[in-house]
Every structure is written in structure tokens, then in C-alpha cells.
Design a protein around this motif. Structure first.
Motif, PDB file in Angstrom:
ATOM      1  N   ARG A  72      21.588   3.028  -7.720  1.00 24.67           N
ATOM      2  CA  ARG A  72      21.344   4.470  -7.906  1.00 24.67           C
ATOM      3  C   ARG A  72      20.039   4.899  -7.225  1.00 24.67           C
ATOM      4  O   ARG A  72      19.813   6.087  -7.004  1.00 24.67           O
ATOM      5  N   VAL A  73      19.192   3.944  -6.888  1.00 27.34           N
ATOM      6  CA  VAL A  73      17.916   4.278  -6.234  1.00 27.34           C
ATOM      7  C   VAL A  73      18.138   4.937  -4.867  1.00 27.34           C
ATOM      8  O   VAL A  73      17.283   5.660  -4.370  1.00 27.34           O
ATOM      9  N   VAL A  74      19.313   4.696  -4.243  1.00 29.71           N
ATOM     10  CA  VAL A  74      19.558   5.284  -2.907  1.00 29.71           C
ATOM     11  C   VAL A  74      20.291   6.618  -2.981  1.00 29.71           C
ATOM     12  O   VAL A  74      20.479   7.275  -1.955  1.00 29.71           O
ATOM     13  N   GLN A  75      20.704   7.028  -4.188  1.00 29.20           N
ATOM     14  CA  GLN A  75      21.521   8.249  -4.247  1.00 29.20           C
ATOM     15  C   GLN A  75      20.720   9.456  -3.773  1.00 29.20           C
ATOM     16  O   GLN A  75      19.507   9.530  -3.944  1.00 29.20           O
ATOM     17  N   ASN A  76      21.414  10.368  -3.134  1.00 24.23           N
ATOM     18  CA  ASN A  76      20.856  11.636  -2.617  1.00 24.23           C
ATOM     19  C   ASN A  76      19.944  11.457  -1.403  1.00 24.23           C
ATOM     20  O   ASN A  76      19.386  12.433  -0.905  1.00 24.23           O
TER      21      ASN A  76
ATOM     22  N   LEU B 220      14.563   0.324   1.945  1.00 25.85           N
ATOM     23  CA  LEU B 220      14.142  -1.051   2.243  1.00 25.85           C
ATOM     24  C   LEU B 220      14.855  -1.991   1.283  1.00 25.85           C
ATOM     25  O   LEU B 220      14.898  -1.727   0.071  1.00 25.85           O
ATOM     26  N   TYR B 221      15.422  -3.084   1.795  1.00 24.00           N
ATOM     27  CA  TYR B 221      16.177  -3.986   0.928  1.00 24.00           C
ATOM     28  C   TYR B 221      16.043  -5.425   1.409  1.00 24.00           C
ATOM     29  O   TYR B 221      15.735  -5.683   2.578  1.00 24.00           O
ATOM     30  N   CYS B 222      16.265  -6.355   0.482  1.00 22.60           N
ATOM     31  CA  CYS B 222      16.174  -7.776   0.799  1.00 22.60           C
ATOM     32  C   CYS B 222      17.494  -8.253   1.400  1.00 22.60           C
ATOM     33  O   CYS B 222      18.532  -8.263   0.722  1.00 22.60           O
ATOM     34  N   ALA B 223      17.443  -8.652   2.664  1.00 20.83           N
ATOM     35  CA  ALA B 223      18.644  -9.093   3.378  1.00 20.83           C
ATOM     36  C   ALA B 223      19.075 -10.494   2.967  1.00 20.83           C
ATOM     37  O   ALA B 223      20.113 -10.979   3.415  1.00 20.83           O
ATOM     38  N   ASP B 224      18.292 -11.162   2.109  1.00 25.06           N
ATOM     39  CA  ASP B 224      18.633 -12.520   1.667  1.00 25.06           C
ATOM     40  C   ASP B 224      19.280 -12.526   0.285  1.00 25.06           C
ATOM     41  O   ASP B 224      19.605 -13.587  -0.236  1.00 25.06           O
ATOM     42  N   ASP B 225      19.423 -11.346  -0.328  1.00 23.50           N
ATOM     43  CA  ASP B 225      19.902 -11.281  -1.701  1.00 23.50           C
ATOM     44  C   ASP B 225      21.416 -11.040  -1.724  1.00 23.50           C
ATOM     45  O   ASP B 225      21.884  -9.971  -1.335  1.00 23.50           O
ATOM     46  N   PRO B 226      22.205 -12.034  -2.166  1.00 15.34           N
ATOM     47  CA  PRO B 226      23.661 -11.911  -2.082  1.00 15.34           C
ATOM     48  C   PRO B 226      24.232 -10.719  -2.849  1.00 15.34           C
ATOM     49  O   PRO B 226      25.154 -10.068  -2.382  1.00 15.34           O
ATOM     50  N   GLU B 227      23.654 -10.425  -4.021  1.00 17.41           N
ATOM     51  CA  GLU B 227      24.182  -9.320  -4.837  1.00 17.41           C
ATOM     52  C   GLU B 227      23.933  -7.976  -4.161  1.00 17.41           C
ATOM     53  O   GLU B 227      24.769  -7.069  -4.192  1.00 17.41           O
ATOM     54  N   THR B 228      22.768  -7.838  -3.500  1.00 20.21           N
ATOM     55  CA  THR B 228      22.471  -6.616  -2.750  1.00 20.21           C
ATOM     56  C   THR B 228      23.457  -6.462  -1.589  1.00 20.21           C
ATOM     57  O   THR B 228      24.030  -5.385  -1.374  1.00 20.21           O
TER      58      THR B 228
ATOM     59  N   TYR C 161      17.956   2.245   7.187  1.00 21.62           N
ATOM     60  CA  TYR C 161      18.067   1.046   6.359  1.00 21.62           C
ATOM     61  C   TYR C 161      17.234  -0.060   6.999  1.00 21.62           C
ATOM     62  O   TYR C 161      17.471  -0.442   8.140  1.00 21.62           O
ATOM     63  N   LEU C 162      16.216  -0.542   6.238  1.00 21.83           N
ATOM     64  CA  LEU C 162      15.247  -1.489   6.781  1.00 21.83           C
ATOM     65  C   LEU C 162      15.262  -2.781   5.964  1.00 21.83           C
ATOM     66  O   LEU C 162      14.774  -2.811   4.831  1.00 21.83           O
TER      67      LEU C 162
ATOM     68  N   GLY D 167      14.741 -15.356   9.238  1.00 27.17           N
ATOM     69  CA  GLY D 167      14.782 -15.100  10.685  1.00 27.17           C
ATOM     70  C   GLY D 167      14.685 -13.632  11.030  1.00 27.17           C
ATOM     71  O   GLY D 167      14.769 -12.764  10.161  1.00 27.17           O
ATOM     72  N   PRO D 168      14.517 -13.336  12.338  1.00 25.30           N
ATOM     73  CA  PRO D 168      14.180 -11.997  12.813  1.00 25.30           C
ATOM     74  C   PRO D 168      15.169 -10.909  12.415  1.00 25.30           C
ATOM     75  O   PRO D 168      16.358 -11.151  12.254  1.00 25.30           O
ATOM     76  N   VAL D 169      14.621  -9.710  12.245  1.00 24.92           N
ATOM     77  CA  VAL D 169      15.430  -8.501  12.039  1.00 24.92           C
ATOM     78  C   VAL D 169      15.031  -7.503  13.121  1.00 24.92           C
ATOM     79  O   VAL D 169      13.934  -7.587  13.679  1.00 24.92           O
ATOM     80  N   GLU D 170      15.928  -6.572  13.404  1.00 24.73           N
ATOM     81  CA  GLU D 170      15.670  -5.617  14.487  1.00 24.73           C
ATOM     82  C   GLU D 170      14.596  -4.604  14.091  1.00 24.73           C
ATOM     83  O   GLU D 170      13.681  -4.303  14.829  1.00 24.73           O
ATOM     84  N   ASN D 171      14.732  -4.065  12.878  1.00 25.58           N
ATOM     85  CA  ASN D 171      13.800  -3.067  12.354  1.00 25.58           C
ATOM     86  C   ASN D 171      13.565  -3.401  10.892  1.00 25.58           C
ATOM     87  O   ASN D 171      14.502  -3.410  10.097  1.00 25.58           O
TER      88      ASN D 171
END
Length: 443
Positions: free
Chosen positions: A198-202, A210-218, A231-232, A238-242
Motif C-alpha cells: 500500500r506504500v506505493v498506492q497513488n 525504492l525496493y530491495c531486488a533481493d527480497d523474494p516476497e517483494t 522504480y529504483l 550485482g549491478p543495477v541500471e538505476n
């Protein structure tokens, strides 16, 4: 407009003051006792209140109700309000209507208090006019009523998010999603995970998520929650684009043609979990166009958060660490993972559906003895009896510290990291942490 506020703690009292200043007819109702400081605040603003009861007739005549986050939806008065279709919202939703400031909102099962405090420290160091609010510090509503900040760094629990509908974050950060508070979500993990999202709504164009790309539930739910915000990701893999990533020795941020690097050894906060917290804060700093030296200095000199892996005292070579804020399995996993000496582990309290098997390997590797601090310790005994030779029970912080000290050897760490809520023996996790620190300092 009649506004009723349920719960007269930090959140409720602050909401009442803001509502009164905005011309609402306000009534505050608390089913328990109200602390003197909040009674004084309500009285100073001429607000009517009651304690130790809920006057149903008055409450059900409200146009809108603001519910404190600690009150579950299943209590009778909330059910009665919903049956009458009276809107029930959170303090954050209400205060957000009157807030013109830029909002940086942080949620997650673990790391949110540290990340919130770190970003606040960074913005203050950069000289910005900033408030700290939400699940930490002073009520967001009270600050909106009485202060005039340009920025708010807001820590959001799932309970606060559940009552948010129109509120929008300018920058939203989701640290991770691991099992917690499942007793409030019918023991269904999906309900809890969707609550966090719900933090991303609206959010939309010009906003940043910003979010953790290593978190399976996310990652599981991310595709369903796409919008026009940028979306960052941040990652240790390992590397991310942004966004941000770590290569094991350095932390790197890449954001709109700007690059930033910092050696992990320079970070004030140690441990793998804190690299995630530091990365999230560094990306937020870039989104806010802070100068790189402010970001670097803040990450290097931040003092940490009380009750979160907080060094307390060293007595005859035994180190005492207060991690009372660890109220779930995942938090205690991080704490145990970061230990470099044998541990006497103080664990226990109100279990929220814990699976102690998740800690089994770390406990076998690191823990010398266990002290159970709670009214009912059966589940801890069931998990670790026969695995750890010494498991004892304690019914107070003082007793837990005394038993731990007797069981520890020189060079060991006594770690209070309960993996449970505190309400069986203490007012809250702060009270538990303070009693632990006081007892340790008296040794």
C-alpha cells in the motif's frame, strides 16, 4: 464535521489536536487508561475525551473515525463502525490531507526504523527543514498541526498503511517483507505482503519507489503494483541500471547519470542487513539531489538507533547488546548473523506465529546458552531443548540479565534479541530495552 479518535496515545492525541485546529468537532475515546501527558495535551486544546470505555452512541454518530494503529479491526467498536459504513482511517491518512511537505515514507518488516533514522539524519545534516514521524518520534499529525517542515521522513508500519487510502508518498521505500504480525492478518502471508505494498498506492510521474531486488516476497508482488513512478532497486547481488548495489567491498549508487561509491568499511552501520539500509538511504539522498559529501558523511557518522543492536556495557569481558526492537524471527536472524563471539541469547515474549527452525543453523553455530524471557516459553523450549545444552527461564529483565551473566564466559556477548512482542511482561519494546540496559549497567 464530527471526528472521533480511537486511542489516545502519541498518534491519537496528535490527530485530535490537528482536527481541532482544522475546525472539527472532536471526541477522543480510549478503552484503556490515557497517559497524563496526553490528557494534558488534549485539555490544553479543549478536546473532550474519555478513558477505560468506548461510548458507542457518541462514536457511532461520527462522520469519520481515526483509529490508532495498535487497535485491530476485529474489536467490537471497529466492527460496529464498519457495519454503519463510517469511514475508519489512520492518522497518516488524516494528517496527509493538510501536509504540503515532501514525504519520504519507509516500510518493511525489518530495517525500517534504522533506514528512517538514517535518512532523517542525512537530510538534517544537509541543512533541510525536516520532521521525523510515523512509527517513530513525534506524531505526524501533531507536527503538521504545529510545525512547518518542508520534508517529512515517515516510518510506516503495516497497521498504519492499512488505514491509508488517498495519502501519497513522494518517495516510498520498501525494505523487505518477511513474516510478522500475522496474527493481525488471519495468519495469511499474502494479506500482510499486500498491506506493505500500500506504500506505493497513488504514486505517479515524478515520484520514486525504492525496493530491495533481493527480497523474494517483494519480487513476487512487484509486477502487480507498477505505476508511473520511477522504480529504483537496491541489491547485494550485482549491478543495477538505476539504483544501488554492492560488490562486496563497496556500495555503488547509479542515478540519472550520477555515480557514487563508498567502501563498506566506511559505513557507520555494520552487518549485511545494514548495507541494505545504507543503500536505500543513499538512493533517497540522490533522488532528493543532496550533495554527495552529505550522503557520504551521513552514512559514515550515523550513530544508530536505540534498542537496535545497541551496545550497552562491557562487564568483566562480557558485552551486553540491546536488540529489544527485534520483535520477529527475521530481525533476530540478522542480529545473530552479525555476532562474531559466542552468544548467550535472551529470547521470548508474545509469539506472533514464529517458526524457530529458521534460526536453527545460526543458533547451533553461535549460541552458547538461551535465557527465555517471557510468560510462556514452551515454544522456545520445544524448538531448542536438546539443541542447546543450557536453556533457563526468566520472568523479568533483571533476572534475565543476572542468569545471562552467570552463563556467559569472558569474551562472550549477551544478546537481548527477543524475536517476540513484549506485552506479556513489559509496556512495549522500549520498556523492555530500557529495563535490560538498567539491569546490565547495575552488574
Amino acid at each position: 464535521m464530527k471526528l472521533v479518535v480511537l486511542g489516545a496515545g502519541e498518534s491519537g492525541a496528535g490527530t485530535a489536536v490537528l482536527a481541532k485546529l482544522k475546525g472539527f468537532e472532536v471526541f477522543v475515546s480510549d478503552f484503556g487508561p490515557i497517559k497524563k501527558e496526553y490528557k494534558d495535551l488534549l485539555n490544553a486544546h479543549g478536546i473532550t475525551w474519555e478513558e477505560q470505555q468506548h461510548s458507542q452512541e457518541i462514536i457511532l454518530a461520527a462522520d469519520e473515525v481515526v483509529k490508532s494503529p495498535g487497535i485491530p479491526d476485529k474489536v467490537p467498536i471497529v466492527k460496529a463502525l464498519k457495519a454503519k459504513h463510517i469511514p475508519v482511517i489512520s492518522e497518516i491518512e488524516f494528517a496527509g490531507r493538510y501536509c504540503k511537505a515532501t514525504t519520504i515514507c519507509i516500510t518493511g518488516s525489518n530495517g525500517k526504523t534504522t533506514t528512517t533514522s538514517l535518512i532523517y539524519h542525512m537530510l538534517k545534516s544537509a541543512g533541510l527543514n525536516v520532521g521525523l514521524a510515523g512509527n517513530i518520534g513525534q506524531s505526524f499529525a501533531l507536527q503538521v498541526a504545529l510545525e512547518n517542515y518542508d520534508y517529512y521522513v515517515i516510518e510506516l508500519s503495516s497497521f498504519q498503511l492499512d488505514g491509508m487510502y488517498e495519502f501519497k508518498a513522494d518517495i516510498a521505500i520498501l525494505m523487505n517483507i518477511t513474516p510478522d504480525h500475522l496474527d493481525r492478518y488471519e495468519y495469511i502471508m499474502e494479506n500482510y505482503s499486500r498491506s506493505k505494498f500500500r506504500v506505493v498506492q497513488n504514486m505517479g510521474k515524478g515520484d520514486s519507489f525504492l525496493y530491495c531486488a533481493d527480497d523474494p516476497e517483494t519480487l513476487k508482488y512487484l509486477p502487480e503494483y507498477q505505476n508511473e513512478a520511477e522504480y529504483l532497486p537496491f541489491s547485494l547481488n550485482g549491478p543495477v541500471e538505476n539504483g544501488a548495489y554492492s560488490d562486496g567491498t563497496s556500495l555503488h549508487v547509479k542515478y540519472n547519470n550520477s555515480e557514487f561509491s563508498m567502501n563498506i568499511e566506511e559505513l557507520a552501520l555494520k552487518g549485511k542487513h545494514n548495507v541494505y539500509n545504507s543503500m536505500a538511504a543513499a538512493v533517497a539522498g540522490h533522488v532528493l539531489h543532496l550533495r554527495k559529501e552529505f550522503i557520504r558523511d551521513s552514512l559514515a557518522n550515523f550513530q544508530g538507533v536505540e534498542h537496535r543492536l545497541e551496545p550497552v556495557v562491557k562487564v568483566r569481558g562480557i558485552t551486553f547488546i540491546n536488540d529489544s526492537k527485534a520483535t520477529n524471527i527475521n530481525s533476530s536472524w540478522y542480529a545473530l548473523e552479525s555476532m562474531t563471539t559466542p552468544v548467550v541469547w535472551i529470547v521470548g515474549g508474545v509469539d506472533k506465529g514464529n517458526d524457530y527452525n529458521e534460526l536453527m543453523e545460526l543458533v547451533k553455530q553461535k549460541v552458547r546458552a538461551i535465557v527465555c524471557l517471557g510468560v510462556d516459553n514452551a515454544k522456545i523450549h520445544a524448538a531448542f531443548d536438546g539443541v542447546i545444552a543450557t536453556i533457563v527461564d526468566a520472568k523479568s529483565a533483571e533476572e534475565a540479565v543476572k542468569r545471562s551473566y552467570e552463563l556467559a564466559e569472558k569474551g562472550d556477548t549477551v544478546l537481548l534479541s527477543p524475536a517476540c512482542a513484549s506485552f506479556d511482561l513489559f509496556e512495549n519494546y522500549e520498556d523492555r530495552g530500557l529495563q535490560f540496559k538498567e539491569a546490565a549497567r547495575k552488574l
